[in-house]
Design a protein around this motif. Structure first.
Motif, short mmCIF file in Angstrom:
data_model
loop_
_atom_site.label_atom_id
_atom_site.label_comp_id
_atom_site.label_asym_id
_atom_site.label_seq_id
_atom_site.Cartn_x
_atom_site.Cartn_y
_atom_site.Cartn_z
N UNK A 1 23.80 -17.12 35.93
CA UNK A 1 22.54 -16.40 35.74
C UNK A 1 21.38 -17.04 36.48
N UNK A 2 21.05 -18.30 36.16
CA UNK A 2 19.94 -18.96 36.88
C UNK A 2 20.21 -19.08 38.38
N UNK A 3 21.48 -19.38 38.73
CA UNK A 3 21.84 -19.51 40.15
C UNK A 3 21.65 -18.19 40.88
N UNK A 4 22.01 -17.08 40.22
CA UNK A 4 21.86 -15.77 40.83
C UNK A 4 20.39 -15.44 41.07
N UNK A 5 19.54 -15.79 40.12
CA UNK A 5 18.10 -15.53 40.27
C UNK A 5 17.53 -16.29 41.46
N UNK A 6 17.86 -17.57 41.54
CA UNK A 6 17.34 -18.41 42.62
C UNK A 6 17.87 -17.95 43.98
N UNK A 7 19.19 -17.73 44.05
CA UNK A 7 19.79 -17.36 45.32
C UNK A 7 19.37 -15.96 45.77
N UNK A 8 19.18 -15.04 44.83
CA UNK A 8 18.74 -13.70 45.20
C UNK A 8 17.32 -13.73 45.75
N UNK A 9 16.48 -14.57 45.15
CA UNK A 9 15.12 -14.74 45.67
C UNK A 9 15.15 -15.30 47.09
N UNK A 10 16.02 -16.26 47.31
CA UNK A 10 16.17 -16.82 48.65
C UNK A 10 16.73 -15.79 49.62
N UNK A 11 17.64 -14.94 49.12
CA UNK A 11 18.19 -13.87 49.96
C UNK A 11 17.09 -12.91 50.40
N UNK A 12 16.14 -12.65 49.48
CA UNK A 12 15.00 -11.82 49.85
C UNK A 12 14.19 -12.45 50.97
N UNK A 13 14.03 -13.77 50.90
CA UNK A 13 13.30 -14.47 51.96
C UNK A 13 14.03 -14.37 53.30
N UNK A 14 15.35 -14.47 53.25
CA UNK A 14 16.14 -14.34 54.47
C UNK A 14 16.03 -12.93 55.03
N UNK A 15 15.99 -11.94 54.14
CA UNK A 15 15.84 -10.55 54.59
C UNK A 15 14.51 -10.38 55.32
N UNK A 16 13.45 -10.96 54.78
CA UNK A 16 12.14 -10.90 55.45
C UNK A 16 12.21 -11.62 56.79
#
Length: 309
Positions: free
Chosen positions: A246-261
């Protein structure tokens, strides 16, 4: 709205084809080996979309974004994929609390076969065929309602076409993400690449399970690995997985958003990416015409019956 009405009917036709072919195979007792069955399933999804382009005389290059990708962008897409994996694991574990994991049933069979054949059938062909249909033809029609509205409906329909509740949840999220990737890159090749990376990772894990099982059996006794696998999926183990990921998914998904940008900025497509996350100009309810609702309703009914009966 002509495009929307047209591709809604295409999706309905695709659902009819998929379930129709499945019914014919069961009705006449046709027994297909695993790999031909998988390829046939993907072909049945892609064929109506290809036929649609031919009948409508739509140039695929004009309808489907197909910008070439350089090595740097592909590398960023690989990083994006890695960051999405914890979210996929979390959603899979969450859905397994109340649904059956039908994919896991194929694991033992796939372990005994060539990793290259598994990559072709499980990663390459689905990535090409499914992205051509969903992020290519269908998304291209729904996009006149706005990229966010199109991405949402594309995610939902993509999840439904997996035809079981377990895969529906993470496939729907992936379908939305793949649509955003197309907007961020201007290319369906990008969503094909990420689709391939995700499925390819599953193939790699399956390939590693064989040697690992042999090691456990030799070190701890014959049959230990099988016993461990049978005991692994319990309600408590799933809850432990959720707590861990759960916490790992939140952190990594936020980072994935940064990579998308990062990807969109490098390709000069920041406005297109922002369009996927703004409500202004989106026509969410205009997409849901009777043909689309009928197709989705049929898929939902089938998935529920599959779990109940």
């Amino acid at each position: 709205m002509d495009k929307t009405k047209s591709v809604n009917r295409l999706f309905l036709a695709t659902v009819i084809c998929v379930f129709g072919v499945s019914w014919i195979i069961q009705r006449f007792g046709i027994s297909l080996p695993y790999y031909p069955s998988m390829v046939l399933g993907e072909a049945v999804i892609a064929f109506p979309a290809l036929l649609y382009l031919l009948i409508k005389r739509i140039p695929a290059g004009e309808w489907i974004p197909h910008r070439k990708l350089d090595g740097r962008t592909v590398g960023k897409l690989l990083l994006l994929t890695v960051l999405l994996l914890p979210l996929m694991t979390f959603l899979n574990a969450l859905s397994m609390l109340f649904s059956t994991n039908y994919v896991a049933q194929d694991t033992t069979f796939l372990q005994d076969n060539s990793i290259w054949l598994n990559l072709l059938v499980i990663a390459v062909i689905p990535a090409v065929f499914e992205e051509f249909c969903f992020r290519g033809v269908l998304y291209g029609g729904w996009r006149e309602n706005g990229p966010l509205a199109a991405a949402v409906v594309c995610g939902i329909t993509f999840g439904l076409m997996h035809r079981n509740l377990n895969q529906f949840f993470y496939a729907a999220v992936l379908g939305f993400v793949f649509s955003v990737i197309v907007e961020a890159t201007g290319s369906v090749f990008a969503s094909m690449a990420v689709h391939f990376f995700i499925n390819g990772w599953s193939v790699l894990l399956i390939a590693l399970m064989g040697p690992l099982s042999e090691y456990l059996d030799s070190a701890l006794g014959s049959g230990y690995a099988q016993q461990l696998q049978q005991e692994a999926v319990t309600a408590q183990s799933l809850l432990d997985t959720l707590n861990l990921y759960g916490p790992l998914a939140v952190i990594c998904t936020a980072l994935a958003g940064c990579v998308m940008v990062w990807i969109a900025r490098g390709l000069g497509r920041q406005p297109e990416l922002r369009g996927c996350f703004t409500k202004k100009g989106q026509r969410f309810w205009s997409v849901w015409m009777p043909s689309l609702c009928l197709a989705c309703g049929f898929c939902i009914g089938y998935m529920v019956m599959l779990e109940v009966f």
